[in-house]
Design an enzyme around this catalytic site. Structure first.
Site, PDB file in Angstrom:
ATOM      1  N   ASP A   9       0.846  -1.186   0.000  1.00 60.53           N
ATOM      2  CA  ASP A   9       0.000   0.000   0.000  1.00 60.53           C
ATOM      3  C   ASP A   9       0.887   1.243   0.000  1.00 60.53           C
ATOM      4  OD1 ASP A   9      -1.924   1.917   0.322  1.00 60.53           O
ATOM      5  OD2 ASP A   9      -2.749   1.117   2.185  1.00 60.53           O
ATOM      6  N   ASP A 105      -3.120   2.572  -5.735  1.00 62.83           N
ATOM      7  CA  ASP A 105      -2.094   2.609  -4.698  1.00 62.83           C
ATOM      8  C   ASP A 105      -1.855   1.288  -3.994  1.00 62.83           C
ATOM      9  OD1 ASP A 105      -4.640   2.780  -3.672  1.00 62.83           O
ATOM     10  OD2 ASP A 105      -4.101   4.120  -2.027  1.00 62.83           O
ATOM     11  N   GLU A 106      -2.620   0.257  -4.317  1.00 62.82           N
ATOM     12  CA  GLU A 106      -2.475  -1.022  -3.615  1.00 62.82           C
ATOM     13  C   GLU A 106      -2.322  -2.164  -4.607  1.00 62.82           C
ATOM     14  OE1 GLU A 106      -5.350  -1.706  -0.455  1.00 62.82           O
ATOM     15  OE2 GLU A 106      -5.963   0.388  -0.555  1.00 62.82           O
TER      16      GLU A 106
END
Length: 279
Positions: A9, A105-106
């Site tokens: 993350d 973002d992950e």
């Protein structure tokens, strides 16, 4: 062979990207927000300095500023975020071809066959160093034997941290956590569970599957498996898309719709978009 799953993350991604590109923002309470004129005036991401004042993702800009009078508000730059996200994923692909994005973002990574780089924790620590060196951004990484617990691990300690949730320690780490921390326990499910005294993941795990199915349908059974460490879902190979199960569309209108004719026009535009995507 026991699976080794990572969940990575990017910490406060949008806000971190803005501070990365603009040194004047570093150390200040920063929020990346949508355009208030288009009624998208909510906080999309915030820096840790802003978070310390109580600024939260999803807040209206006026509320965020009331909590943090010195808040610096900047507009999103999605092209830049996409560029950085792609750069980070290229680093992940050096370790495995099983890299499944979960938003910009992950990502989940299945590194079961990547033992040449070390165990899961060693790979996670190495990725954290490489992402920081190559991009200037930081990541938090969860390491576990399934995807759900790996995500819990990446959320467990931030920023720039590695958390291992193993067969030996998972009950000690996972079960005391609030039930809302579990993947797919949204507000609606959380409210239902709260009404029945289910506040932690451990309490969810102790519920009968039949009770949860009655309360939440198929989701209840899925959450029961998650809470008991039984998630066996695979990490999809890079580039493989999840099958489309439904098609929808939504928007935020510049002003309140107060007349039926306005609602009809809005529905017509949304319906045309859905029809085009279906075709």
């Amino acid at each position: 062979m026991e699976r080794v799953i990572l969940h990575s993350d990017l910490n406060n991604f949008y806000a971190s990207a803005e501070c990365l590109d603009n040194a004047a923002l570093r150390g200040k309470p920063v929020a990346v927000c949508g355009d208030p004129a288009l009624r998208h005036g909510i906080v999309l991401a915030k820096s840790y300095e802003a978070k310390a004042f109580g600024v939260a993702t999803g807040q209206a800009i006026w509320e965020a500023r009331s909590r943090c009078p010195g808040l610096v508000v900047v507009p999103p730059r999605y092209d830049r975020y996409l560029e950085l996200s792609h750069q980070v994923r290229e680093l992940y692909l050096q370790y495995t071809d099983q890299v499944e994005p979960f938003g910009l973002d992950e990502c989940w990574l299945d590194v079961t066959g990547s033992g040449v780089f070390g165990d899961g924790k060693a790979i996670a620590d190495r990725l954290r160093r490489e992402v920081r060196a190559e991009t200037g951004l930081t990541i938090s990484v969860g390491v576990s034997f399934n995807k759900v617990f790996a995500k819990l691990g990446s959320d467990y300690k931030k920023p720039d941290a590695t958390t291992v949730i193993s067969r030996e320690n998972w009950q000690d780490i996972v079960w005391p956590l609030p039930v809302g921390d579990l993947l797919f326990v949204g507000r609606a499910a959380g409210r239902v569970l709260h009404q029945y005294g289910v506040e932690t993941i451990g309490q969810l795990a102790a519920c009968s599957p039949q009770m949860l199915e009655t309360l939440l349908g198929k989701l209840g059974l899925q959450l029961h498996e998650y809470a008991n460490g039984l998630d066996g879902s695979p990490v999809r190979p890079a580039g493989q898309q999840e099958p489309v199960k439904s098609v929808g569309n939504g928007t935020t209108f510049p002003k309140n719709l107060t007349r039926w004719e306005e609602v009809q026009r809005g529905l017509a535009v949304l319906s045309d978009s859905v029809a085009m995507r279906l075709r």
